[in-house]
Write a protein that holds these residues in place. Structure first.
Motif: not given
Length: 177
Positions: A87, A98, A174
């Motif tokens: 990432a 993701q 996130q």
């Protein structure tokens, strides 16, 4: 639409035979979501950089990418694209997953399908021992940001997103698994 029951959705893995379908569905959902907010020439220039059958075929062949298509009565109405692997620096994770695309046609938005696709993403992350799920979202996509916040995502950075000649700001978000 006559359907309101979530049992009408059929979920299946994307295969190499779905490249043209994903190119069309991806573009259609992107255009439905963003054409009204962007110049037509920027949208036209962007399409071949992300939604050609050849690019979709390459993504379908990538072992670090999974596609889940959603169909109703044999018609593709949505899809999920998940990427495993490294990432960006803004994402603090050892084993990230993701959500690259969670796209639903406008006719099916607001019917609980987004929740089902998000739950599926989080379940896959847990089953595959990912520690963080991350995504990007356009800073002006308030509906999507509210949806992600509902699932515990938080903003952790930003990046440039180039749409034709227009440089836009996307947000990294996130959540821990």
């Amino acid at each position: 639409m006559p359907f309101s029951d979530s049992n009408i959705f059929t979920f299946r893995a994307g295969t190499h035979e779905d490249a043209a379908l994903l190119a069309d569905l991806g573009w259609r959902t992107f255009e439905e979501s963003f054409a009204a907010h962007n110049k037509p020439e920027d949208m036209s220039a962007f399409r071949p950089t992300m939604y050609s059958p050849e690019l979709q075929a390459a993504e379908l062949a990538d072992p670090t990418t999974d596609f889940i298509l959603v169909e109703v009565a044999g018609e593709a109405i949505a899809y999920l694209k998940l990427n495993k692997g490294p990432a960006p620096e803004a994402i603090q994770a050892e084993r990230p997953l993701q959500i690259n695309r969670l796209y639903i046609t406008s006719a099916w938005t607001g019917r609980g399908l987004g929740d089902q696709l998000m739950q599926l993403s989080l379940e896959k992350a847990l089953q595959q021992n990912h520690d963080v799920v991350w995504l990007t979202v356009w800073e002006h996509n308030e509906r999507a940001k509210r949806f992600y916040l509902k699932y515990g995502f938080r903003e952790v950075g930003e990046l440039e997103f180039i749409l034709g000649q227009d440089v836009q700001r996307d947000l990294y978000m996130q959540r821990e698994v």
